[in-house]
Design an enzyme around this catalytic site. Structure first.
Site, PDB file in Angstrom:
ATOM      1  N   GLN A 106      35.417  14.106  46.015  1.00  0.00           N
ATOM      2  CA  GLN A 106      36.227  13.341  46.596  1.00  0.00           C
ATOM      3  C   GLN A 106      35.890  13.079  47.932  1.00  0.00           C
ATOM      4  O   GLN A 106      36.038  14.051  48.675  1.00  0.00           O
ATOM      5  CB  GLN A 106      37.883  13.484  46.275  1.00  0.00           C
ATOM      6  CG  GLN A 106      38.696  12.393  46.872  1.00  0.00           C
ATOM      7  CD  GLN A 106      40.088  12.799  46.998  1.00  0.00           C
ATOM      8  OE1 GLN A 106      40.644  13.665  47.375  1.00  0.00           O
ATOM      9  NE2 GLN A 106      40.980  11.977  46.266  1.00  0.00           N
ATOM     10  N   TYR A 189      46.306   8.500  53.572  1.00  0.00           N
ATOM     11  CA  TYR A 189      45.346   8.761  54.500  1.00  0.00           C
ATOM     12  C   TYR A 189      44.489   7.473  54.854  1.00  0.00           C
ATOM     13  O   TYR A 189      44.958   6.332  54.674  1.00  0.00           O
ATOM     14  CB  TYR A 189      44.273   9.810  53.837  1.00  0.00           C
ATOM     15  CG  TYR A 189      44.972  10.898  53.376  1.00  0.00           C
ATOM     16  CD1 TYR A 189      45.351  11.775  54.584  1.00  0.00           C
ATOM     17  CD2 TYR A 189      45.357  11.377  52.292  1.00  0.00           C
ATOM     18  CE1 TYR A 189      46.066  12.998  54.474  1.00  0.00           C
ATOM     19  CE2 TYR A 189      45.830  12.758  51.964  1.00  0.00           C
ATOM     20  CZ  TYR A 189      46.475  13.370  53.046  1.00  0.00           C
ATOM     21  OH  TYR A 189      47.074  14.424  52.831  1.00  0.00           O
TER      22      TYR A 189
END
Ligand SMILES: Cc1cc2nc3c(=O)[nH]c(=O)nc-3n(C[C@H](O)[C@H](O)[C@H](O)COP(=O)(O)O)c2cc1C
Length: 361
Positions: A106, A189
């Site tokens: 990721q 995020y």
């Protein structure tokens, strides 16, 4: 993609995404280990991730790995902003594949939640004096609580730099030998901060309307897809809802999934929350599964689900009933790297152990 919908899959049936086949539908959810120095992976990451591939997972996704130093959540987070970072990650991709799992990673930018301390040291924002760094976000709004830093609202130059950082990271991920790439657009995020009207109050082409708020993620996905080969799958993790009035919701998630599918995204990884501190999250077994189902049906694309999935039968039922195509587990894998092997046994499937362990199984 046809395959996903034309078979009667269960937890231990394989899943093909482009040229890559997961040997089963159990995946290790990306989980930060907060154990890197200067973003470099080390023995901890190698042992941690290798063990879970040995344990029988079909997919192992390496934790949020920052595309730039300032995009790390903590000083202990992994990074992939230089070729040097790709070297230890290549060893990890190799061992995951050697043990029969798909090697995923990721890639991420932490936005306003960057510059935080390690969780076991409290996890609060670090001041510059404590080794922290300035943060960026769509708008200059702090997360609050123990994260009071006011991020700098990104300029267009910042936006194009972040995009090229993701593209450069994707190239390094490929060179390192990973065969599954996920963009982190969840949990408040950076990408997630652009998506949510609660954190994005821009008045330019990156804020305001739905089309503007998704622009950074969609454009970056397109740029990443252009360098990530056609034969390899690309996934995006989103927070399907903010769990807050006036925030991002599941209808917008379906609309975004359709756009991402058109850009060549193969799997939507459906998490939720993390965007604002005062969200009211009704945590319960499988509480995020309905989002994976809604997006799977609404956008007609494969989805992954995650969150409080602990039991083999529960995971199997999610796949059998067509709620999601992949079941990702986080904390269960921290408790037991052999979760898939045990689950297979419980569900009446055979998952051959590595020959070294055969006498015990
Ligand atoms: C220690 C830890 C680290 C995590 N790091 C990440 C991460 O790097 N990226 C991410 O998308 N989610 C991260 N998460 C969230 C997990 O991937 C997962 O979505 C969450 O734990 C819910 O699944 P579970 O109930 O099976 O644990 C983390 C969770 C834990 C417990």
């Amino acid at each position: 993609m046809e395959k996903v919908f034309s078979t009667s899959p269960h937890l231990f049936s394989p899943l093909s995404l482009r040229s890559v086949t997961l040997r089963n539908r159990v995946g290790v959810s990306p989980m930060c280990q907060y154990s890197a120095t200067d973003g470099l992976a080390n023995d901890w990451h190698f042992v941690h991730l290798a063990s879970r591939a040995v344990g029988g997972a079909g997919l192992v996704i390496v934790e949020a790995t920052a595309v730039a130093p300032e995009g790390r959540i903590t000083p202990g987070c992994l990074g992939i902003w230089s070729d040097q970072h790709a070297e230890p990650l290549a060893r990890i991709a190799g061992v995951i594949k050697h043990h029969g799992a798909v090697a995923g990673i990721q890639i991420a930018h932490a936005g306003r939640k960057a510059s935080s301390d390690l969780p076991w040291k409290g996890g609060a924002h670090l001041s510059d004096a404590q080794g922290g760094w300035p943060t960026i976000a769509p708008s200059a709004i702090p997360f609050g609580g123990a994260w009071p830093k006011v991020p700098r609202a990104m300029t267009e130059a910042d936006i194009s730099r972040v995009q090229s950082d993701f593209v450069a990271a994707a190239k390094r991920v490929l060179a390192a030998g990973f065969n599954f790439l996920e963009l982190h657009a969840a949990h408040g995020y950076l990408f997630s901060e652009f998506l949510s009207p609660l954190t994005n109050q821009r008045t330019d082409q990156y804020g305001g309307s739905f089309a503007n708020r998704v622009r950074l993620l969609v454009d970056t996905t397109r740029a990443v897809r252009a360098v990530w080969p056609d034969h390899l799958p690309l996934a995006v993790r989103i927070s399907a809802v903010d769990w807050k009035e006036g925030g991002w919701d599941s209808e917008q998630s379906v609309a975004l999934a359709k756009l991402l599918k058109a850009e060549g995204v193969d799997l939507l990884d459906c998490s939720s929350g993390g965007v604002v501190l005062d969200a009211k999250i009704p945590v319960a077994p499988g509480y995020q599964v309905p989002f994976a189902e809604k997006i799977r049906r609404g956008a007609e694309m494969p989805t992954a689900t995650v969150g409080f999935i602990t039991e083999p039968k529960q995971a199997d039922e999610i796949v059998r009933s067509g709620q999601a195509d992949v079941v990702l587990l986080g904390r269960q894998f921290l408790v037991n790297p052999y979760w898939p092997a045990h689950a297979a046994k419980a569900l009446g499937h055979k998952l051959p152990p590595p020959p070294q362990y055969a006498r015990a199984w």
